[in-house]
Design a protein around this motif. Structure first.
Motif, PDB file in Angstrom:
ATOM      1  N   TYR A 174     -16.065  40.609 -13.176  1.00  0.00           N
ATOM      2  CA  TYR A 174     -16.015  42.078 -13.107  1.00  0.00           C
ATOM      3  C   TYR A 174     -16.936  42.701 -14.145  1.00  0.00           C
ATOM      4  O   TYR A 174     -17.672  43.653 -13.865  1.00  0.00           O
ATOM      5  N   CYS A 229     -18.197  46.509  -4.144  1.00  0.00           N
ATOM      6  CA  CYS A 229     -18.031  46.725  -5.582  1.00  0.00           C
ATOM      7  C   CYS A 229     -19.213  46.262  -6.419  1.00  0.00           C
ATOM      8  O   CYS A 229     -19.256  46.562  -7.620  1.00  0.00           O
ATOM      9  N   SER A 260     -12.217  38.542 -14.938  1.00  0.00           N
ATOM     10  CA  SER A 260     -12.649  39.641 -15.799  1.00  0.00           C
ATOM     11  C   SER A 260     -14.105  39.495 -16.224  1.00  0.00           C
ATOM     12  O   SER A 260     -14.822  40.493 -16.371  1.00  0.00           O
ATOM     13  N   PHE A 283      -7.471  41.389 -15.454  1.00  0.00           N
ATOM     14  CA  PHE A 283      -6.764  41.270 -14.188  1.00  0.00           C
ATOM     15  C   PHE A 283      -5.453  40.537 -14.434  1.00  0.00           C
ATOM     16  O   PHE A 283      -5.294  39.872 -15.454  1.00  0.00           O
ATOM     17  N   LYS A 310     -10.084  51.633 -14.204  1.00  0.00           N
ATOM     18  CA  LYS A 310     -11.264  50.805 -13.971  1.00  0.00           C
ATOM     19  C   LYS A 310     -11.072  49.418 -14.591  1.00  0.00           C
ATOM     20  O   LYS A 310     -11.989  48.857 -15.177  1.00  0.00           O
ATOM     21  N   ARG A 311      -9.859  48.899 -14.466  1.00  0.00           N
ATOM     22  CA  ARG A 311      -9.423  47.592 -14.952  1.00  0.00           C
ATOM     23  C   ARG A 311      -9.238  47.534 -16.469  1.00  0.00           C
ATOM     24  O   ARG A 311      -8.837  46.496 -16.997  1.00  0.00           O
ATOM     25  N   ASN A 367     -14.126  43.705  -7.949  1.00  0.00           N
ATOM     26  CA  ASN A 367     -12.761  44.143  -8.232  1.00  0.00           C
ATOM     27  C   ASN A 367     -11.864  43.843  -7.041  1.00  0.00           C
ATOM     28  O   ASN A 367     -12.141  44.290  -5.918  1.00  0.00           O
ATOM     29  N   ALA A 423     -11.366  44.982 -20.075  1.00  0.00           N
ATOM     30  CA  ALA A 423     -11.191  44.890 -18.624  1.00  0.00           C
ATOM     31  C   ALA A 423     -10.511  43.568 -18.286  1.00  0.00           C
ATOM     32  O   ALA A 423     -11.024  42.508 -18.650  1.00  0.00           O
TER      33      ALA A 423
END
Length: 395
Positions: free
Chosen positions: A54, A92, A51, A329, A254-255, A60, A327
């Protein structure tokens, strides 16, 4: 075609094509992080949390079990990924350099990574407590770079990420909308005879159909006395007449994830269930009022504890009244940059966003949970999600 050629061809055609935010948003984040680094005399950061990577680059992927690292300095970003992640790294992000190693060739990780860090200065920030920082990588870097000092920079990243920008709030708002659609669909499916797994499937389908990406946590559905066991999930259990059904969902946009909890009863809610739910409502109202700029997280937690006092010996509560989201994961949507709990002396700021996971569990009986994701404003906290705050029953 090997992964080096693959990367070169992608860079000619699709470089940055999947980047989730405009360059201005990433530049804002880079400036904020660079200023924080200067304040702590850090020359570079070695980041491995998916994260964090990202957040700074847009990288991503659903494959977060492999070694990936970002070397960040105010002047340069170098992203290291395995060969199977070459595509996301190119499409990305707009980083300065991509170092790729053979997926099966982990021995190729250390030399190029050490060479990059050797040129960055001697004080390197790391997140010592994140599970993505592998012991093998860290121990070898310490041997190869004896003149370097590795400093815990997890709190530094937390400070940069905890206040959300307008672009981030937009993502959380869209996640909240989709989460609500999923939880509404799941709640409508509750009835005696259906299984918890079938309800989870209904909610997941609704969120995916509305545009959710792969989620940081799958829908959580439990029923009856299994709700009293924290962090159980659907497991093909059939719902009986009068059972409460606990739902906790969080879509991804978008996460970014704005989670929500809700409890629905497959029948008429018992009087005790209504009484426990009323405590959750009072707790929620108390937190919204106390989450004001300048107030400490500890202040809100202590106010919450006063509401819980009448049932403190009977019902289990996690002790965390709220945690930051943003954001993330798999395996979790918890950002972890702040917790509303006793002893947490950080102060609320406008733009912070928290999920308030208010669930009371009576061991061996059942549990009642209800929550919203909220953002801090000048007047207190206000919800981003749209929970009806009703203990619904199915007649």
């Amino acid at each position: 075609m090997n992964h080096h050629d693959y990367r070169a061809m992608l860079q000619n055609t699709l470089a940055g094509s999947e980047c989730p935010f405009p360059e201005s948003e990433f530049q804002r984040r880079h400036v904020a992080l660079s200023e924080a680094m200067r304040a702590e005399s850090l020359d570079a950061l070695l980041l491995t949390d998916p994260s964090d990577i990202y957040y700074l680059t847009g990288y991503n992927t659903f494959e977060v079990a492999v070694h990936t690292a970002l070397v960040f300095t105010p002047q340069r970003q170098v992203l290291q990924v395995p060969s199977i992640e070459t595509g996301p790294a190119v499409a990305c992000t707009r980083v300065d350099e991509i170092l790729d190693y053979r997926w099966e060739g982990v021995e190729e990780v250390l030399l190029p990574l050490a060479e990059v860090l050797a040129d960055c200065g001697s004080r390197i920030g790391i997140d010592r407590w994140h599970g993505s920082l592998r012991f093998g990588v860290m121990s070898d870097l310490l041997e190869r770079l004896p003149g370097h000092r590795f400093v815990d920079a997890g709190p530094l990243m937390d400070r940069v990420r905890i206040v959300k920008s307008a672009a981030e709030l937009d993502c959380l708002t869209e996640s909240a909308r989709i989460t609500g659609l999923g939880i509404e669909a799941a709640a409508a499916a509750v009835r005696p005879g259906i299984t918890d797994s079938e309800i989870a499937a209904v909610g997941a389908r609704a969120m995916h159909e509305a545009g959710s990406e792969f989620m940081s946590m799958q829908p959580i559905v439990t029923t009856g006395r299994r709700i009293s066991i924290i962090h159980t999930n659907h497991q093909r259990h059939r719902i009986a007449e009068g059972d409460p059904v606990f739902l906790e969902f969080g879509s991804s946009w978008k996460r970014y994830t704005a989670p929500m909890m809700r409890t629905v009863v497959a029948g008429r809610p018992a009087e005790k269930m209504q009484a426990v739910f009323a405590i959750c409502q009072r707790l929620y109202a108390t937190l919204l009022d106390t989450m004001r700029p300048g107030q400490r997280f500890d202040d809100a937690a202590r106010a919450g504890e006063q509401v819980l006092a009448p049932v403190a010996a009977e019902a289990f509560f996690s002790g965390v009244f709220g945690y930051t989201v943003g954001a993330q994961f798999p395996p979790s949507w918890v950002e972890g940059s702040g917790f509303i709990a006793r002893g947490q002396m950080q102060r609320f700021e406008v733009g912070m966003v928290f999920h308030l996971p208010l669930c009371l569990r009576l061991p061996g009986q059942w549990g009642i949970g209800c929550s919203d994701t909220v953002r801090v404003t000048e007047q207190g906290a206000e919800p981003i999600t749209a929970n009806p705050w009703q203990l619904s029953g199915i007649e």
